[in-house]
Write a protein that holds these residues in place. Sequence first.
Motif, PDB file in Angstrom:
ATOM      1  N   LEU A 230       2.996   4.723  11.559  1.00 23.14           N
ATOM      2  CA  LEU A 230       2.531   5.775  10.648  1.00 23.14           C
ATOM      3  C   LEU A 230       2.723   7.152  11.262  1.00 23.14           C
ATOM      4  N   ARG A 231       3.024   8.103  10.357  1.00 26.77           N
ATOM      5  CA  ARG A 231       3.203   9.490  10.777  1.00 26.77           C
ATOM      6  C   ARG A 231       1.981  10.285  10.354  1.00 26.77           C
ATOM      7  N   PRO A 232       1.788  11.449  10.943  1.00 33.72           N
ATOM      8  CA  PRO A 232       0.566  12.214  10.645  1.00 33.72           C
ATOM      9  C   PRO A 232       0.374  12.516   9.154  1.00 33.72           C
ATOM     10  N   GLU A 233       1.449  12.877   8.448  1.00 39.58           N
ATOM     11  CA  GLU A 233       1.308  13.259   7.036  1.00 39.58           C
ATOM     12  C   GLU A 233       1.711  12.113   6.109  1.00 39.58           C
ATOM     13  N   GLN A 234       1.532  10.878   6.562  1.00 33.06           N
ATOM     14  CA  GLN A 234       1.946   9.683   5.819  1.00 33.06           C
ATOM     15  C   GLN A 234       1.416   9.690   4.374  1.00 33.06           C
ATOM     16  N   VAL A 235       2.289   9.391   3.416  1.00 33.35           N
ATOM     17  CA  VAL A 235       1.863   9.349   2.010  1.00 33.35           C
ATOM     18  C   VAL A 235       1.618   7.907   1.570  1.00 33.35           C
ATOM     19  N   VAL A 236       2.647   7.038   1.723  1.00 36.29           N
ATOM     20  CA  VAL A 236       2.518   5.630   1.323  1.00 36.29           C
ATOM     21  C   VAL A 236       1.947   4.856   2.503  1.00 36.29           C
ATOM     22  N   MET A 237       0.843   4.152   2.270  1.00 36.51           N
ATOM     23  CA  MET A 237       0.126   3.481   3.350  1.00 36.51           C
ATOM     24  C   MET A 237       0.440   1.987   3.379  1.00 36.51           C
ATOM     25  N   PRO A 238       0.200   1.301   4.503  1.00 38.96           N
ATOM     26  CA  PRO A 238       0.456  -0.145   4.583  1.00 38.96           C
ATOM     27  C   PRO A 238      -0.269  -0.922   3.494  1.00 38.96           C
ATOM     28  N   GLU A 239      -1.472  -0.495   3.119  1.00 40.89           N
ATOM     29  CA  GLU A 239      -2.199  -1.248   2.085  1.00 40.89           C
ATOM     30  C   GLU A 239      -1.504  -1.142   0.724  1.00 40.89           C
ATOM     31  N   HIS A 240      -0.848  -0.008   0.453  1.00 40.68           N
ATOM     32  CA  HIS A 240      -0.054   0.103  -0.775  1.00 40.68           C
ATOM     33  C   HIS A 240       1.083  -0.910  -0.756  1.00 40.68           C
ATOM     34  N   LEU A 241       1.754  -0.982   0.386  1.00 39.83           N
ATOM     35  CA  LEU A 241       2.882  -1.908   0.521  1.00 39.83           C
ATOM     36  C   LEU A 241       2.414  -3.348   0.370  1.00 39.83           C
ATOM     37  N   LEU A 242       1.276  -3.656   0.957  1.00 42.27           N
ATOM     38  CA  LEU A 242       0.750  -5.023   0.909  1.00 42.27           C
ATOM     39  C   LEU A 242       0.441  -5.436  -0.532  1.00 42.27           C
ATOM     40  N   THR A 243      -0.297  -4.582  -1.253  1.00 47.03           N
ATOM     41  CA  THR A 243      -0.659  -4.948  -2.633  1.00 47.03           C
ATOM     42  C   THR A 243       0.591  -5.045  -3.512  1.00 47.03           C
ATOM     43  N   THR A 244       1.563  -4.163  -3.265  1.00 48.81           N
ATOM     44  CA  THR A 244       2.791  -4.207  -4.055  1.00 48.81           C
ATOM     45  C   THR A 244       3.553  -5.504  -3.801  1.00 48.81           C
ATOM     46  N   THR A 245       3.589  -5.939  -2.536  1.00 50.46           N
ATOM     47  CA  THR A 245       4.268  -7.194  -2.199  1.00 50.46           C
ATOM     48  C   THR A 245       3.578  -8.365  -2.890  1.00 50.46           C
ATOM     49  N   ILE A 246       2.246  -8.378  -2.837  1.00 49.54           N
ATOM     50  CA  ILE A 246       1.495  -9.455  -3.498  1.00 49.54           C
ATOM     51  C   ILE A 246       1.761  -9.430  -5.002  1.00 49.54           C
ATOM     52  N   PHE A 247       1.763  -8.214  -5.575  1.00 47.39           N
ATOM     53  CA  PHE A 247       2.020  -8.076  -7.007  1.00 47.39           C
ATOM     54  C   PHE A 247       3.410  -8.613  -7.357  1.00 47.39           C
ATOM     55  N   ALA A 248       4.386  -8.302  -6.503  1.00 46.49           N
ATOM     56  CA  ALA A 248       5.764  -8.755  -6.759  1.00 46.49           C
ATOM     57  C   ALA A 248       5.835 -10.279  -6.766  1.00 46.49           C
ATOM     58  N   LEU A 249       5.215 -10.906  -5.776  1.00 47.26           N
ATOM     59  CA  LEU A 249       5.234 -12.373  -5.700  1.00 47.26           C
ATOM     60  C   LEU A 249       4.518 -12.992  -6.900  1.00 47.26           C
ATOM     61  N   LEU A 250       3.433 -12.349  -7.298  1.00 47.12           N
ATOM     62  CA  LEU A 250       2.669 -12.813  -8.453  1.00 47.12           C
ATOM     63  C   LEU A 250       3.533 -12.738  -9.724  1.00 47.12           C
ATOM     64  N   CYS A 251       4.217 -11.607  -9.898  1.00 46.06           N
ATOM     65  CA  CYS A 251       5.116 -11.439 -11.049  1.00 46.06           C
ATOM     66  C   CYS A 251       6.138 -12.542 -11.073  1.00 46.06           C
ATOM     67  N   PHE A 252       6.731 -12.833  -9.913  1.00 51.48           N
ATOM     68  CA  PHE A 252       7.778 -13.841  -9.845  1.00 51.48           C
ATOM     69  C   PHE A 252       7.230 -15.211 -10.220  1.00 51.48           C
ATOM     70  N   GLY A 253       6.066 -15.542  -9.669  1.00 50.92           N
ATOM     71  CA  GLY A 253       5.446 -16.834  -9.955  1.00 50.92           C
ATOM     72  C   GLY A 253       5.113 -16.978 -11.430  1.00 50.92           C
ATOM     73  N   VAL A 254       4.494 -15.952 -11.997  1.00 52.05           N
ATOM     74  CA  VAL A 254       4.099 -16.009 -13.410  1.00 52.05           C
ATOM     75  C   VAL A 254       5.334 -16.078 -14.305  1.00 52.05           C
ATOM     76  N   GLY A 255       6.353 -15.261 -13.989  1.00 49.67           N
ATOM     77  CA  GLY A 255       7.580 -15.240 -14.778  1.00 49.67           C
ATOM     78  C   GLY A 255       8.250 -16.608 -14.792  1.00 49.67           C
ATOM     79  N   LEU A 256       8.371 -17.196 -13.613  1.00 55.88           N
ATOM     80  CA  LEU A 256       9.016 -18.499 -13.468  1.00 55.88           C
ATOM     81  C   LEU A 256       8.258 -19.564 -14.252  1.00 55.88           C
ATOM     82  N   TRP A 257       6.929 -19.535 -14.119  1.00 53.82           N
ATOM     83  CA  TRP A 257       6.074 -20.525 -14.782  1.00 53.82           C
ATOM     84  C   TRP A 257       6.128 -20.374 -16.296  1.00 53.82           C
TER      85      TRP A 257
END
Lengths: 270, 243
Positions: A230-257
């Motif tokens: 992380l940099r001092p003026e960081q905008v996008v945080m690790p928790e944003h990335l984490l939730t987005t990754t989970i959301f992406a996997l969820l979308c894929f699972g639901v779409g496939l099903w």
Amino acid sequence: MLEALKEIWSYRQLLYDLTARELKVRYRRSFLGFLWSLITPLYQIVIMTVVVKYIWGHTEPNYSVKFLCALVPWALFQTSVTGACPIILKYRQMVKRIWMPSQMLPLAAVGSNLIHFLLSMVILFAVFVAVPVAFHETFFFLIVLSAILVVMISGLAMLFAALHTAYQDTEYIITNLVQAFYFLTPVMYPASWVHNEQWRYLYLFNPMATICEGFRGVLMRHEVPLPGLLRPEQVVMPEHLLTTTIFALLCFGVGLWYFARQRWQFPEIV
Amino acid sequence: MEPAIYVEDLWKRYVLLHSRPRRIKDAVLGKILRRHTPREEVWAVKGISLQVLPGQALGMIGPNGSGKSTILGVLSGVLRPTRGEVCVRERVCTLLEAGAGFHPDLTGLENIQLTGSLLGMSRREVTARLPQILEFADAQEFIDTAVRTYSTGMFARLAFSTVVHMDPDVLLLDEILAVGDEEFHEQCYRRLREMRQRGCAVIFVSHIMEQIRRICDSVVWLGEGRIVAEGPTEEIIQRYTAG
């Protein structure tokens, strides 16, 4: 779930063929076709630059480049999600009459837009060479962001394609939702324009905001949302990335099903 | 011998399109307002049982709407049976009247490749079969032009040639010899005989009795979703044409 993934893998040649077919229709078998398709984003950028700089008198440095950084992933999202809706109906002659693994159709819609995205990335880097910005090793993080984006839109593409085949107003609803999200996502403005810092933090939990501002962050600020980097003026945080990754996997699972559950009735209703 | 096609008490019901919600709006409003629109249904197939052994050719005859195409749809995996048991050997190839699966804007070669991909074949497997397909269809010169420019006969030739060279265990043919000249028909009869000797099971749907005679060793006569009669080709055809 594993079965469904195996089926996709065993028909990869079909995915390749359908993607190639979509691209041929789009570019009409010429590279000039690709250049033509750049007109829409180009004029969007020019217009917005004029509006921001000369009408609003905003002094955002490098505004056009910042817009471009986020527009490339956004365009992939928008074209895939809206393009997938009518795809089963587009291939109705085949779906109706011969057996086919029809989940390959929305995936091919994503595939053809992905090729377009990769070509756009070449243009983006060309702009960066012209600006000039030195290559930075954080640029490799774009691969991770792109992968998350592709997983997410593949899932959404399957979901919306299945919905649209059964309910034919889906495409209108999705088009309008995507349009609304275009304004709620930092595409034509950087996330720093959200003044309240707390609001901005919450605002970036929108998965497309993470992706679009993530692209811009990597390219303009060499910012990677991973703990320890992380940099001092960081905008996008690790928790944003984490939730987005989970959301992406969820979308894929639901779409496939959902697609697997609905697809047997496609030949009867298209 | 284990049958290549085994169907036991097959029933197929269609829900008529206009009687189901076609918009999210209607589906949601229907739920909220508890509006029950009765679903209109049609039984297209009512309790059909049949068996085809490897190497056998079964003819299906009957008036329009008797369920022939629905049965082929179920056997090819496009339609899901409402009730009953259906067992078909792997690699089923279906050829419908208009050469379905062929895309008019693609070239002949691209269509052959697409057919192969739809059967889960790799590009290499398809390329290996290409010379035979082209020789049979006599289509070498047309291979790089879009199939919509083909004549009907040319189209039928290429479609037939493509599926018969994909090594199917089961071949489902619907009115495929309605077009083309005598010579092409003779070529098809010969090819089908060869395929059957290699153990391929064939179901052949046609309204032209002469073609049924040439191809099939037994026939089912369908009417209104039920089997009216079945047995040796000549006997059934005589009863069908008489009444």
